[in-house]
Design a protein around this motif. Structure first.
Motif, mmCIF file in Angstrom:
data_model
loop_
_atom_site.group_PDB
_atom_site.id
_atom_site.type_symbol
_atom_site.label_atom_id
_atom_site.label_comp_id
_atom_site.label_asym_id
_atom_site.label_seq_id
_atom_site.Cartn_x
_atom_site.Cartn_y
_atom_site.Cartn_z
ATOM 1 N N ARG A 56 0.814 -1.212 0.000
ATOM 2 C CA ARG A 56 0.000 0.000 0.000
ATOM 3 C C ARG A 56 0.850 1.266 0.000
ATOM 4 N NH1 ARG A 56 -4.254 -0.954 4.750
ATOM 5 N NH2 ARG A 56 -2.481 -2.108 5.604
ATOM 6 N N THR A 57 2.127 1.118 0.418
ATOM 7 C CA THR A 57 3.029 2.279 0.399
ATOM 8 C C THR A 57 3.867 2.292 -0.871
ATOM 9 O OG1 THR A 57 4.691 1.052 1.651
ATOM 10 C CG2 THR A 57 3.121 2.392 2.902
ATOM 11 N N PHE A 58 3.343 1.721 -1.935
ATOM 12 C CA PHE A 58 4.029 1.632 -3.225
ATOM 13 C C PHE A 58 4.601 2.968 -3.646
ATOM 14 C CE2 PHE A 58 4.875 0.265 -7.477
ATOM 15 C CZ PHE A 58 4.485 1.302 -8.314
ATOM 16 N N SER A 59 3.890 4.038 -3.357
ATOM 17 C CA SER A 59 4.312 5.366 -3.817
ATOM 18 C C SER A 59 5.659 5.787 -3.241
ATOM 19 C CB SER A 59 3.254 6.416 -3.476
ATOM 20 O OG SER A 59 3.083 6.494 -2.069
ATOM 21 N N SER A 60 6.113 5.130 -2.186
ATOM 22 C CA SER A 60 7.393 5.486 -1.576
ATOM 23 C C SER A 60 8.524 4.543 -1.987
ATOM 24 C CB SER A 60 7.267 5.499 -0.053
ATOM 25 O OG SER A 60 6.970 4.196 0.425
ATOM 26 N N TYR A 61 8.259 3.691 -2.980
ATOM 27 C CA TYR A 61 9.265 2.756 -3.457
ATOM 28 C C TYR A 61 9.867 3.233 -4.783
ATOM 29 C CZ TYR A 61 8.179 -0.967 -0.119
ATOM 30 O OH TYR A 61 8.034 -1.708 1.011
ATOM 31 N N ASN A 62 11.175 3.178 -4.879
ATOM 32 C CA ASN A 62 11.812 3.265 -6.187
ATOM 33 C C ASN A 62 11.542 1.960 -6.927
ATOM 34 O OD1 ASN A 62 13.124 5.784 -5.582
ATOM 35 N ND2 ASN A 62 14.644 4.631 -4.416
ATOM 36 N N MET A 63 11.266 2.047 -8.211
ATOM 37 C CA MET A 63 10.951 0.854 -8.987
ATOM 38 C C MET A 63 11.915 0.722 -10.155
ATOM 39 S SD MET A 63 8.473 -0.454 -7.341
ATOM 40 C CE MET A 63 8.033 -1.749 -8.500
ATOM 41 N N GLY A 64 12.274 -0.519 -10.454
ATOM 42 C CA GLY A 64 13.225 -0.745 -11.530
ATOM 43 C C GLY A 64 12.844 -1.923 -12.398
ATOM 44 N N TRP A 65 13.412 -1.943 -13.572
ATOM 45 C CA TRP A 65 13.301 -3.072 -14.497
ATOM 46 C C TRP A 65 14.710 -3.563 -14.819
ATOM 47 C CZ3 TRP A 65 8.857 -5.480 -15.819
ATOM 48 C CH2 TRP A 65 7.661 -4.795 -15.642
ATOM 49 N N PHE A 66 14.863 -4.866 -14.790
ATOM 50 C CA PHE A 66 16.111 -5.513 -15.151
ATOM 51 C C PHE A 66 15.792 -6.614 -16.152
ATOM 52 C CE2 PHE A 66 19.178 -3.900 -11.991
ATOM 53 C CZ PHE A 66 18.308 -3.202 -11.172
ATOM 54 N N ARG A 67 16.807 -7.119 -16.828
ATOM 55 C CA ARG A 67 16.592 -8.237 -17.744
ATOM 56 C C ARG A 67 17.786 -9.181 -17.695
ATOM 57 N NH1 ARG A 67 16.974 -4.950 -23.530
ATOM 58 N NH2 ARG A 67 19.247 -4.597 -23.519
ATOM 59 N N GLN A 68 17.508 -10.409 -18.051
ATOM 60 C CA GLN A 68 18.560 -11.411 -18.073
ATOM 61 C C GLN A 68 18.371 -12.303 -19.287
ATOM 62 O OE1 GLN A 68 18.981 -13.732 -14.472
ATOM 63 N NE2 GLN A 68 21.092 -14.267 -14.979
ATOM 64 N N ALA A 69 19.352 -12.280 -20.163
ATOM 65 C CA ALA A 69 19.349 -13.123 -21.350
ATOM 66 C C ALA A 69 20.077 -14.428 -21.021
ATOM 67 C CB ALA A 69 20.043 -12.407 -22.501
ATOM 68 N N PRO A 70 19.803 -15.491 -21.780
ATOM 69 C CA PRO A 70 20.452 -16.781 -21.503
ATOM 70 C C PRO A 70 21.973 -16.663 -21.520
ATOM 71 C CG PRO A 70 18.648 -17.071 -23.033
ATOM 72 C CD PRO A 70 18.806 -15.590 -22.859
ATOM 73 N N GLY A 71 22.605 -17.165 -20.480
ATOM 74 C CA GLY A 71 24.051 -17.152 -20.413
ATOM 75 C C GLY A 71 24.665 -15.829 -20.025
ATOM 76 N N LYS A 72 23.811 -14.839 -19.711
ATOM 77 C CA LYS A 72 24.318 -13.518 -19.352
ATOM 78 C C LYS A 72 23.867 -13.137 -17.957
ATOM 79 C CE LYS A 72 24.651 -11.657 -24.045
ATOM 80 N NZ LYS A 72 24.321 -10.494 -24.918
#
Length: 123
Positions: free
Chosen positions: A26-42
């Motif tokens: 419920r306190t989502f508004s106080s969170y920094n949010m990120g996106w990451f990715r992972q490719a096979p073997g990396k």
């Protein structure tokens, strides 16, 4: 905080996808949010992030100008709009949350992770 990512799929090069990540907190508004990715073997790599305090946005050089991160605090959701997709964007994409009050763009800066959603870009 629990995170649920969705929106991945198979798309041709040059196409678009929008990923969503819904948070349980419920306190989502106080969170920094990120996106990451992972490719096979990396290793997992940073893609984009948005700060809770001023909505400042940060991008990896490889996606700058093609991807846009945004958030809707009323819906406890963060988005990643991906345009002009390339085969090298193929990976499992993870959303992540940081409630520490600090800000960083490494995986170690984020304490909560979603389950990942597969994005496959065909040439």
């Amino acid at each position: 905080v629990q995170l649920q990512a969705s929106g991945g799929g198979l798309v041709q090069a040059g196409g678009s996808l929008r990923l969503s990540c819904a948070a349980s907190e419920r306190t989502f508004s106080s969170y920094n949010m990120g996106w990451f990715r992972q490719a096979p073997g990396k290793e997992r790599e940073f893609v984009a992030a948005i700060r809770w305090s001023d909505f400042s946005r940060y991008y990896a050089n490889s996606v700058k100008g093609r991807f846009t991160v945004s958030r809707d605090n009323a819906k406890n959701t963060v988005y990643l709009q991906m345009n002009s997709l390339k085969p090298e964007d193929t990976a499992v994409y993870y959303c992540a949350a940081d409630g520490s009050g600090r800000f960083g763009t490494t995986a170690a800066d984020f304490g909560s992770w979603g389950q990942g959603t597969q994005v496959t870009v065909s040439s």
